[in-house]
Enzyme design. Sequence first.
Site, PDB file in Angstrom:
ATOM      1  N   SER A   1       1.306  -1.195  -0.097  1.00 18.44           N
ATOM      2  CA  SER A   1       0.188   0.215  -0.092  1.00 18.44           C
ATOM      3  C   SER A   1       0.888   1.083  -0.023  1.00 18.44           C
ATOM      4  O   SER A   1       2.158   0.738   0.567  1.00 18.44           O
ATOM      5  CB  SER A   1      -0.833   0.390   1.270  1.00 18.44           C
ATOM      6  OG  SER A   1      -1.522   1.314   1.185  1.00 18.44           O
TER       7      SER A   1
ATOM      8  N   TYR B   1      -2.962  -0.720  10.095  1.00 17.46           N
ATOM      9  CA  TYR B   1      -2.794  -1.000   8.765  1.00 17.46           C
ATOM     10  C   TYR B   1      -1.168  -0.366   8.272  1.00 17.46           C
ATOM     11  O   TYR B   1      -0.768  -1.265   7.682  1.00 17.46           O
ATOM     12  CB  TYR B   1      -3.933  -0.309   8.415  1.00 17.46           C
ATOM     13  CG  TYR B   1      -3.640  -0.803   6.708  1.00 17.46           C
ATOM     14  CD1 TYR B   1      -3.757  -2.139   5.805  1.00 17.46           C
ATOM     15  CD2 TYR B   1      -3.060   0.177   6.180  1.00 17.46           C
ATOM     16  CE1 TYR B   1      -3.927  -2.042   5.131  1.00 17.46           C
ATOM     17  CE2 TYR B   1      -3.423  -0.095   4.611  1.00 17.46           C
ATOM     18  CZ  TYR B   1      -3.789  -0.760   4.079  1.00 17.46           C
ATOM     19  OH  TYR B   1      -3.556  -1.417   2.704  1.00 17.46           O
TER      20      TYR B   1
END
Length: 255
Positions: free
Chosen positions: A143, A156
Amino acid sequence: MRLEHRVALVSGAAQGIGQAIALRFAQEGADIALNVRKDDERAADTRRQIEALGRRCAVLVGDVSRVADVRAVVAGAVEQLGRLDVLVNNAGIEKRADFLDITEDDYDRVLDVNLKGAFFLTQAFATHLRDSGRGGKVINISSVHEELPFPHFTAYCLSKGGMKMMMRNLAIELAPLGITVNNIAPGAIRTPINAKLLDQPDLLQPLLAQIPLRRLGQPGDVAGVAVFLASADADYVTGTTSVVDGGLLWHYQEQ
């Protein structure tokens, strides 16, 4: 076809980016092992689409947060398809919570799926390649948040930052085995994980203003880069992150 005679294992493959990668790999000639949490209609539909392209497909149920499951998934893929050449660590989740409020269970679940799962899937995959005397490719779907802060999603970000360092370490450690390891870092992509965002213009429009290309990405935008990294064209590429974000990472400003 750039992936002819290859066999790829894709985790989290029943929807979104994972499904797009699995289908694109099949279009490029690869046989596909789909790792899914449940053998449901989404998995069955993905399998039908792959087989309609004339490729073999195995559906392997397993929770990537459980080491026994990931080893069984790799073993099952090899048993059903004969070998593995490419691993795509795509399975991932996120939990929104203020740092002072996040629970231990939520923290553990995010890190176990996003980082522990990729770690031990890669270990099982690399062991198979070593024992087979062949090289291969590991592609992690990371990401932009392996670099970019994301308030309220600290667990995350930790998982994706850890995935970046894991990739860099393993690129060196596995190179003698002929295994390349790379990340793809998507930005804002139209996937089920972003469904809430897509339904709220007050959240979507400020995000689009941060993206120089002024649109969200499509799963296919990520799949195209994955094909390159899985192909012979990327045999000399390892230890890198390919950012697929429409320019978001270098234009983002905290609101």
